[in-house]
Structure formats: structure tokens, C-alpha cells
Design an enzyme around this catalytic site. Structure first.
Site, PDB file in Angstrom:
ATOM      1  N   HIS A   1     -65.220  49.840 130.156  1.00  9.00           N
ATOM      2  CA  HIS A   1     -64.244  49.046 131.382  1.00  9.00           C
ATOM      3  C   HIS A   1     -62.676  49.545 131.119  1.00  9.00           C
ATOM      4  O   HIS A   1     -62.237  49.497 130.155  1.00  9.00           O
ATOM      5  CB  HIS A   1     -64.445  47.663 130.475  1.00  9.00           C
ATOM      6  CG  HIS A   1     -63.459  46.711 131.483  1.00  9.00           C
ATOM      7  ND1 HIS A   1     -62.781  45.803 130.774  1.00  9.00           N
ATOM      8  CD2 HIS A   1     -63.301  46.756 132.629  1.00  9.00           C
ATOM      9  CE1 HIS A   1     -61.961  44.809 131.658  1.00  9.00           C
ATOM     10  NE2 HIS A   1     -62.253  45.516 132.856  1.00  9.00           N
TER      11      HIS A   1
ATOM     12  N   SER B   1     -65.875  43.691 135.001  1.00  4.40           N
ATOM     13  CA  SER B   1     -64.545  43.278 134.237  1.00  4.40           C
ATOM     14  C   SER B   1     -65.059  41.944 133.645  1.00  4.40           C
ATOM     15  O   SER B   1     -64.177  41.488 132.972  1.00  4.40           O
ATOM     16  CB  SER B   1     -63.437  43.051 135.314  1.00  4.40           C
ATOM     17  OG  SER B   1     -63.796  42.475 136.438  1.00  4.40           O
TER      18      SER B   1
ATOM     19  N   GLU C   1     -62.424  49.537 127.116  1.00  7.21           N
ATOM     20  CA  GLU C   1     -63.339  48.884 126.277  1.00  7.21           C
ATOM     21  C   GLU C   1     -64.828  49.469 126.492  1.00  7.21           C
ATOM     22  O   GLU C   1     -65.148  49.709 127.473  1.00  7.21           O
ATOM     23  CB  GLU C   1     -63.250  47.466 126.615  1.00  7.21           C
ATOM     24  CG  GLU C   1     -61.777  46.803 126.402  1.00  7.21           C
ATOM     25  CD  GLU C   1     -61.688  45.557 126.766  1.00  7.21           C
ATOM     26  OE1 GLU C   1     -61.001  44.721 126.176  1.00  7.21           O
ATOM     27  OE2 GLU C   1     -62.368  45.015 127.869  1.00  7.21           O
TER      28      GLU C   1
ATOM     29  N   ASN D   1     -58.698  40.857 128.736  1.00  6.68           N
ATOM     30  CA  ASN D   1     -58.665  40.019 129.816  1.00  6.68           C
ATOM     31  C   ASN D   1     -58.701  38.636 129.056  1.00  6.68           C
ATOM     32  O   ASN D   1     -58.165  37.556 129.593  1.00  6.68           O
ATOM     33  CB  ASN D   1     -59.866  39.981 130.744  1.00  6.68           C
ATOM     34  CG  ASN D   1     -59.481  40.932 131.834  1.00  6.68           C
ATOM     35  OD1 ASN D   1     -58.410  41.550 132.036  1.00  6.68           O
ATOM     36  ND2 ASN D   1     -60.457  41.594 132.434  1.00  6.68           N
TER      37      ASN D   1
HETATM   38  P1  NAI Z   1     -63.786  47.634 145.363  1.00  8.60           P
HETATM   39  O1  NAI Z   1     -64.181  46.530 146.175  1.00  8.60           O
HETATM   40  O2  NAI Z   1     -62.534  48.160 145.564  1.00  8.60           O
HETATM   41  O3  NAI Z   1     -65.049  48.911 145.483  1.00  8.60           O
HETATM   42  C1  NAI Z   1     -66.344  48.669 145.479  1.00  8.60           C
HETATM   43  C2  NAI Z   1     -67.000  49.799 146.169  1.00  8.60           C
HETATM   44  O4  NAI Z   1     -68.379  49.765 145.955  1.00  8.60           O
HETATM   45  C3  NAI Z   1     -66.673  49.704 147.578  1.00  8.60           C
HETATM   46  O5  NAI Z   1     -66.354  50.890 148.155  1.00  8.60           O
HETATM   47  C4  NAI Z   1     -68.119  49.391 148.063  1.00  8.60           C
HETATM   48  O6  NAI Z   1     -68.436  50.050 149.295  1.00  8.60           O
HETATM   49  C5  NAI Z   1     -68.840  50.182 147.146  1.00  8.60           C
HETATM   50  N1  NAI Z   1     -70.463  49.334 146.870  1.00  8.60           N
HETATM   51  C6  NAI Z   1     -70.809  48.065 146.861  1.00  8.60           C
HETATM   52  N2  NAI Z   1     -72.207  48.075 146.510  1.00  8.60           N
HETATM   53  C7  NAI Z   1     -72.630  49.490 146.480  1.00  8.60           C
HETATM   54  C8  NAI Z   1     -73.753  50.136 146.199  1.00  8.60           C
HETATM   55  N3  NAI Z   1     -74.865  49.132 146.163  1.00  8.60           N
HETATM   56  N4  NAI Z   1     -73.901  51.244 146.072  1.00  8.60           N
HETATM   57  C9  NAI Z   1     -72.910  52.067 146.206  1.00  8.60           C
HETATM   58  N5  NAI Z   1     -71.629  51.852 146.377  1.00  8.60           N
HETATM   59  C10 NAI Z   1     -71.450  50.351 146.343  1.00  8.60           C
HETATM   60  O7  NAI Z   1     -63.994  47.224 143.889  1.00  8.60           O
HETATM   61  P2  NAI Z   1     -63.098  47.491 142.603  1.00  8.60           P
HETATM   62  O8  NAI Z   1     -61.902  46.810 142.524  1.00  8.60           O
HETATM   63  O9  NAI Z   1     -63.169  48.880 142.408  1.00  8.60           O
HETATM   64  O10 NAI Z   1     -64.177  47.080 141.359  1.00  8.60           O
HETATM   65  C11 NAI Z   1     -65.382  47.677 141.152  1.00  8.60           C
HETATM   66  C12 NAI Z   1     -65.686  47.158 139.847  1.00  8.60           C
HETATM   67  O11 NAI Z   1     -64.753  47.454 138.772  1.00  8.60           O
HETATM   68  C13 NAI Z   1     -65.962  45.642 139.739  1.00  8.60           C
HETATM   69  O12 NAI Z   1     -67.345  45.343 138.675  1.00  8.60           O
HETATM   70  C14 NAI Z   1     -64.796  45.274 138.888  1.00  8.60           C
HETATM   71  O13 NAI Z   1     -65.009  43.885 138.381  1.00  8.60           O
HETATM   72  C15 NAI Z   1     -64.459  46.122 138.055  1.00  8.60           C
HETATM   73  N6  NAI Z   1     -63.185  46.127 137.667  1.00  8.60           N
HETATM   74  C16 NAI Z   1     -61.944  46.141 138.578  1.00  8.60           C
HETATM   75  C17 NAI Z   1     -60.705  46.094 138.394  1.00  8.60           C
HETATM   76  C18 NAI Z   1     -59.588  46.171 139.361  1.00  8.60           C
HETATM   77  O14 NAI Z   1     -58.748  46.061 138.861  1.00  8.60           O
HETATM   78  N7  NAI Z   1     -59.873  46.021 140.359  1.00  8.60           N
HETATM   79  C19 NAI Z   1     -60.167  46.263 136.827  1.00  8.60           C
HETATM   80  C20 NAI Z   1     -61.476  46.532 136.083  1.00  8.60           C
HETATM   81  C21 NAI Z   1     -62.732  46.498 136.579  1.00  8.60           C
END
Ligand code: NAI
Length: 672
Positions: free
Chosen positions: A446, A425, A458, A496
Site C-alpha cells: 500500500h 487502500s 504498508e 488511514n
Molecule cells: P485511478 O482511477 O486513477 O486508476 C485506475 C486505473 O486502472 C485506470 O487507469 C483504469 O483504466 C485502470 N483499470 C481499471 N480496471 C482495469 C483492469 N481490469 N485492467 C487494467 N487496468 C484497469 O485509481 P487510483 O486512484 O490510481 O487507485 C488505484 C488503486 O490504488 C485503488 O485500489 C485505490 O484504492 C488505491 N490507492 C489509491 C490512492 C489514491 O490516493 N488515489 C492511495 C493509495 C491507494
């Protein structure tokens, strides 16, 4: 005799059993829509059938589609823009309505065969036929989406649907624009007969003509509900339900439809005429113009996906089964793809897959379809399926080094031509791609949270990203039914970036002592789906603080004063909705608002609402000037579909350019 040799949008033939077949197959278009020429040609066909019926040379007419995938998607919205006066609307609509009346009055049975979309004007044409047969196919959907364009059915569909389905059946579908499966439409008496598939239609139509079938208006108590006083009572209830969803000053069409029903629902012939009178001002009003613009923007965005691309996304591999990854995976399964989901934590994968059950059971109504979806959803803790995937989407923690290491480790495993994408993001694509052997391959895809609800995705490209990969990204996004927006890799991308200053300025007002409830109400009065303070709490104050810092660093500006307050709240565990408290205290997923001592002044709210969106508009202008997004239409589309920015205002840039023009409010329907 009428000459039908020059038809371009219809085919017409009469078979040996004297049944006439009118097949709608609009020239040069993938879907059938009712534009001027198809309607004129239908007029010629009807005239011809009238003549043939006199000599018994025809004993029935079948109206069907020549397109493989659909019946009729509605009136041709593109032609609406050529109409500039109410008189013109009334004349145009009047011609179509006279034609539909003639179809209804034909002395031979008229059967309509429906497979695929039968929407808006298409359903109104079907309702003028004597017997409607639809396929039970998953692709068949019937409905009146007009309200989503700021109007209601104008080809006498209001009166005819009331006649067929009664108030309880017809009004909700017209008021919400929801689409019905064939079975549900039959349940409402909008369809008379169901067949398994398109191949069964001709035979069923022939039989209906042989038997002289005629649909009957709804009877019993459901039919009686059009009478006064039931009508008045129902209208009151519908008005209250509609008010709970939209504001009359923003979206007048559903309210005018209820007025029409209340005043004329007891006399369907009178209702037909009143429908046209009420329809004309709506169609020329700002809301409808802007909603049509939004529809056009969605088409422009979808058109960013090139047609005829050899690459087809069928298999998706998602890495990271957290908030975003699991929902992205589930959404792709819901849209027919095979999806493997990977995470460091196997439990997280199971949790992520389980969390999609609701979405999948909403989407797939039969057990067979649900089982098939389940089989397409694969837990893949070791990433075995990476080598098979057409697109790999990373959604792991937002840390540059971790993302870089992951992409470096998988780059060699992807099959040739497969897309490599990150859901980051805030991190620049070129940074993540730096250590890769082929940095031009990486794109940003995105998604927004909640994935299933947000229509925009995006597609982020850096200066080094290959165009071909960007195109594939757009093709993937349209394949799952979302709107892609190509955005240059720059801090905050588009959504954003425009939300940041808008929310920060609002939080600054809270800091300065303005009531948060008033700020949020003012934003809703402007037409935002939720106020900026509630939005900050919903997104999470930790996320807001982080994005705020990225944006400030990107623009070189100092952090806004509200940033320190955000940091302090995050440090004390107040993260917003997810922790139960942020600016609001949250109970059962709802913010607890204090009531104002005196009702807010409407004009003050309007002025404040306009002031609140000003930083967003200014930032949208900068995005355009800097070429982050290609043109103003795409900026508007991106902001509407990515933030929910008041769709009836046509987008921030369109609104700012046009706001000095006088706003015309459509009139109420004249009383009986
Ligand atoms: P989250 O923390 O809920 O989930 C991340 C997951 O990735 C966890 O389950 C973790 O165990 C896993 N993980 C970490 N390192 C790993 C690896 N090397 N290999 C496999 N799995 C791995 O995070 P979230 O919120 O889902 O965000 C994920 C991405 O999406 C980030 O880059 C964030 O910036 C982006 N994003 C998030 C939004 C949101 O509203 N939460 C909106 C748009 C984008």
C-alpha cells in the site's frame, strides 16, 4: 613509537615512496561511521605520522576508505545516546576537534580520497585535510545532514566549510542538509580535484603529495561576505527563508546555526569554540533526541526486510496506469528497476509514462542515464510482461469483484516465486484472495499519494498470507528506498485508520462552527505538516467519505455526524483540491484562507493542537493493543512516515508517554 599492530577499524601502511596510507574500514560494519574506537585509532595513526614526519620517514598521508561503497556516513549516531550532560558533549566533541586540528597541522601534506557518501563528521574530517579528491561517480555525495537530526556540524565543520565555501556556499547546505554531487562540491570549493572513479584515487593522491598541494580558502567577494555588515544582512535573509519552512520552537538547530554565523562568522577560530557551546544543548534537546529516534525507527523499519534473501526484485509489472499505478511504476524506474505498465486504456499508459518525465529528469542528470531509464519503462497494454516480472502490483479501481477477477486471470501467468500484490487502500486482502488457487500468495503493498514523496509503504498480510511473501514485499520496498511497515489486514490498515478519527473530529469542529483556518493553524502549531481540514481537501472528500464508511463498518461504530456533511458536499461536486472547492476554495493549488479578525492566541492554538491529535493518539493505542502492528516503535514509525506526524515529537505513542516531562528549549549562543 606508537604501536599500530592492534588497529581494528583502520589499516595503516607506509609505502616505498614514504607515503602513509590510512584506510578506514570499520570492523563488522557495512559502512564507516566515526565512533569512539575509530576516532581513538585515528588518533594513534596521527601520532605515529607526527613521529615519522620528524625523521622524514613519511612525506605525506592519504586518508581513504576501505569500504567498496562509501567514504564515511558521519558520526556514529548510536553513541549519542550514551551522552547525558552538556559537559560530556563538550568533552567528547573537544577531543575530536583537537584531533582534527592536529591533522590540519601535520607538517606533511594530508590528502583525503572520497568515493561514495562523505557526510556529516566524514566531511568534517575531509575538511581538516589539506587536499580533497573525489570521484565523479554517481554514488559520491557530500553534505551535512546534521540539521535533520536536530543539530548542526559539531566537529568544527561550520567554521571549516565557511572558510572553504564562504557563506553562500556553506550555509545553505548546512541549513537544508542537502547532499551535493562531487561536481557541485568542487564548484563550492569543498573539493579540490575530481577523478573519474575509485581506481584513479591512489594515483591522484600520490601526485597531490608529490606536488605538495594545499587547498585555498575561498577568496574574492564570496570570501568577503563573512564580514560585517554583509554577514548581518545574510543572516537576516537566511532567518526569513528558514522561518518560511520550519518553526523555531520545533526545529531550533538551523536558527542557532544562523546565530552562530552572524555572531562569529568573522572570526573562524572563535567560531570553532562557539560552535561547541551552541552544539551541546541542541544535542541534548528534545528535538534532536526525537529526530534521532525517528532515524532509529527508519532503520528498524528497513531491517524488516530480511538480509540475504535469494529473491531479488529487478522487474516490476504494474496493472492500472491511473493516479497511483503510473506513479508507482515511475518511482520503480527511478530506482533502477525495469517496469512494464498495463492498463485497459492504452492512452492512459502513455499519459502515465509521460507524467513521470519530471521525476526521471530530476533523478537522472545525464542523457545516457535518462535514455536508459526510458528504455526500462515499457508500455504493456496486453500484459505480456507479467510472465517475466518478479513482482506484479495491481492498482486498478477499488472494487472487490474487479480486483478478484483480475487476480484470477493472471495468477497462472506469474513465474514461480514472483510476488503478487495489490495497492488496495481499503479492501481486506483475504477477500481479494478468496477465489485464488493460492490465496496465501497475495500481499498488500500500500503506497501513499504522492508516491514519490511519501516514505512509507504498508505491507499488508492476512492470516492466510505466507510469511515468505511478506518478507519479499519488505525487500521490494527497501529496494526502492522506502520504509516498509508490516500491518495486519484490518479496516484502514494503520495510516488511514489513525487519520480517519483525527480528520473526522476536526471536520466535526468545522460543522460546529469553529473556523477551519484556526483548526488548521493549531495542527501546524502542534507540528503537523498540514492541518486536517486542508488534508481532507487534499486527499479528496470522496475518498474521505469512503474511508470513513469503511472504518465505521470495520469498528461497528455509527458513522460520525460529519459523514453526512461530507456526503452532501461530494454530491454537490465539492471534492476538495481536485475539483477546485471543498472546505476551502482552491486557487493555483493553494487553499484560500480568510484572515482572522484578531491574531490567534498562541496558548489557545497549542491547546487546540493537542486536542486535535488526541483521536489519532487514541486510535494508535488501539492499533497496538489489537496487534495490527507488532510494536509501539513500529506504530510510531508508521504514523510519522505515513502521515507526517510531527517528527520532532518522536511519534504519537512516544509523545503521549513523554508529554508530561518538561520541555527544555536549547539556549541561544552567547553574543560575541
Ligand atoms: P485511478 O482511477 O486513477 O486508476 C485506475 C486505473 O486502472 C485506470 O487507469 C483504469 O483504466 C485502470 N483499470 C481499471 N480496471 C482495469 C483492469 N481490469 N485492467 C487494467 N487496468 C484497469 O485509481 P487510483 O486512484 O490510481 O487507485 C488505484 C488503486 O490504488 C485503488 O485500489 C485505490 O484504492 C488505491 N490507492 C489509491 C490512492 C489514491 O490516493 N488515489 C492511495 C493509495 C491507494
Amino acid at each position: 613509537m606508537t604501536d599500530l599492530s592492534q588497529l581494528r577499524d583502520w589499516r595503516f601502511s607506509v609505502d616505498k615512496q614514504a607515503i602513509a596510507w590510512a584506510t578506514f574500514d570499520r570492523e563488522g560494519e557495512s559502512q564507516n561511521s566515526l565512533g569512539r574506537r575509530p576516532l581513538e585509532e585515528l588518533g594513534l595513526i596521527v601520532e605515529h605520522v607526527e613521529e615519522l614526519a620528524k625523521t622524514k620517514a613519511v612525506r605525506g598521508l592519504v586518508i581513504q576508505s576501505g569500504k567498496e561503497k562509501g567514504f564515511i556516513v558521519g558520526a556514529d549516531v548510536r553513541e549519542f545516546e550514551t551522552i547525558t550532560s552538556e559537559q560530556q558533549v563538550i568533552e567528547n566533541v573537544g577531543t575530536v576537534n583537537a584531533l582534527l586540528d592536529r591533522i590540519e597541522k601535520l607538517p606533511v601534506p594530508v590528502v583525503c580520497c572520497i568515493h561514495g557518501f562523505c557526510l556529516g563528521g566524514g566531511l568534517e574530517l575531509a575538511l581538516a585535510c589539506h587536499w580533497r579528491i573525489a570521484t565523479r561517480d554517481e554514488a559520491t555525495r557530500l553534505g551535512f545532514p546534521e540539521v535533520k537530526l536536530g543539530i548542526f556540524p559539531g566537529f568544527n565543520g561550520t567554521a571549516r566549510s565557511l572558510r572553504q565555501a564562504g557563506a553562500l556556499g556553506a550555509m545553505p547546505i548546512m541549513l537544508t542538509g542537502s547532499m551535493l554531487r562531487a561536481g557541485a562540491a568542487k564548484g563550492l570549493n569543498l573539493v579540490d580535484e575530481l577523478v573519474p572513479g575509485p581506481l584513479n584515487l591512489p594515483w591522484a593522491a600520490r601526485r597531490a603529495i608529490d606536488k605538495g598541494r594545499r587547498s585555498k580558502p575561498i577568496g574574492g567577494w564570496k570570501g568577503l561576505l563573512r564580514r560585517w555588515p554583509a554577514r548581518g544582512y545574510l543572516a537576516g535573509k537566511m532567518r526569513a527563508q528558514t522561518k518560511a519552512k520550519v518553526r523555531e520552537e520545533h526545529y531550533p538547530a538551523p536558527f542557532r546555526l544562523i546565530d552562530l554565523f552572524e555572531t562569529h562568522g568573522g572570526n573562524l577560530e572563535g567560531m570553532k569554540k562557539a560552535e561547541t557551546r551552541a552544539f551541546a544543548p541542541l544535542m541534548l534537546g528534545d528535538t534532536s533526541r526525537n529526530l534521532r529516534r525517528v532515524f532509529k525507527l527508519s532503520e528498524i523499519m528497513k531491517a524488516q526486510a530480511p538480509k540475504g534473501l535469494a529473491w531479488k526484485p529487478l522487474r516490476v509489472h504494474v496493472i492500472g496506469a491511473g493516479v497511483m499505478g503510473a506513479d508507482i511504476a515511475g518511482f520503480c524506474v527511478a530506482n533502477g528497476m525495469e517496469v512494464s505498465l498495463q492498463d485497459l486504456n492504452a492512452e492512459q499508459i502513455t499519459k502515465g509514462i509521460d507524467a513521470q518525465k519530471k521525476l526521471l529528469s530530476r533523478k537522472f542528470k545525464t542523457k545516457a542515464a535518462r535514455d536508459a531509464a526510458k528504455a526500462r519503462f515499457i508500455a504493456d497494454p496486453t500484459g505480456e510482461h507479467i510472465t517475466r516480472a518478479d513482482i506484479v502490483i495491481e492498482a486498478i479501481v477499488e472494487k472487490l469483484e474487479v480486483k478478484q477477477a483480475l487476480f484470477k486471470s493472471i495468477e497462472g501467468k506469474l513465474k514461480p516465486g514472483a510476488v503478487m500484490a495489490t495497492n488496495t487502500s481499503s479492501i481486506m486482502i483475504e477477500k481479494i484472495a478468496e477465489p485464488l488457487a493460492d490465496p496465501g500468495r497475495l500481499i498488500g503493498v500500500h503506497f501513499f499519494n504522492p508516491v514519490a514523496q511519501m516514505p512509507l509503504v504498508e505491507i499488508i498480510k492476512s492470516a492466510g498470507t505466507r510469511e515468505e511473501e511478506v518478507q519479499k514485499g519488505c525487500a521490494f520496498v527497501t529496494a526502492i528506498g522506502k520504509f516498509p511497515l508490516i500491518v495486519k489486514s484490518s479496516p484502514g490498515f494503520l495510516v488511514n485508520r489513525v487519520l480517519g478519527p483525527y480528520m473526522m473530529a476536526a471536520l466535526q469542529r468545522v460543522e460546529a462552527g469553529e473556523p477551519k483556518e484556526k483548526i488548521d493553524e493549531a495542527a501546524r502549531t502542534f507540528g503537523m505538516p498540514m492541518g486536517p481540514v486542508e488534508l481532507a481537501d487534499t486527499v479528496g472528500l470522496d475518498v474521505c467519505a469512503h474511508v470513513g464508511k469503511i472504518l465505521a463498518a470495520g469498528s461497528g461504530a455509527a458513522l460520525p455526524p460529519s459523514a453526512a456533511k461530507l456526503d452532501a458536499m461530494v454530491a454537490s461536486g465539492k471534492l476538495g483540491k481536485k475539483s477546485g472547492e471543498g472546505f476551502y476554495v482552491w486557487k493555483d493549488g493553494k487553499p484560500q484562507r480568510s484572515e482572522p479578525a484578531h491574531p490567534y492566541d498562541r496558548f489557545e492554538l497549542e491547546r487546540l493542537g493537542r486536542d486535535l491529535v488526541d483521536p489519532l493518539i487514541k486510535e494508535a493505542r488501539k492499533v497496538l493493543e489489537e496487534g495490527v502492528v507488532e510494536n509501539a516503535d513500529l506504530v510510531d514509525g508508521g504514523v510519522i512516515f505515513g502521515t507526517g506526524f510531527a517528527p520532532f515529537r518522536g511519534g504519537p505513542l512516544h509523545f503521549a508517554t513523554n508529554e508530561s516531562k518538561v520541555v527544555t528549549m536549547p539556549r541561544r549562543v552567547a553574543a560575541e
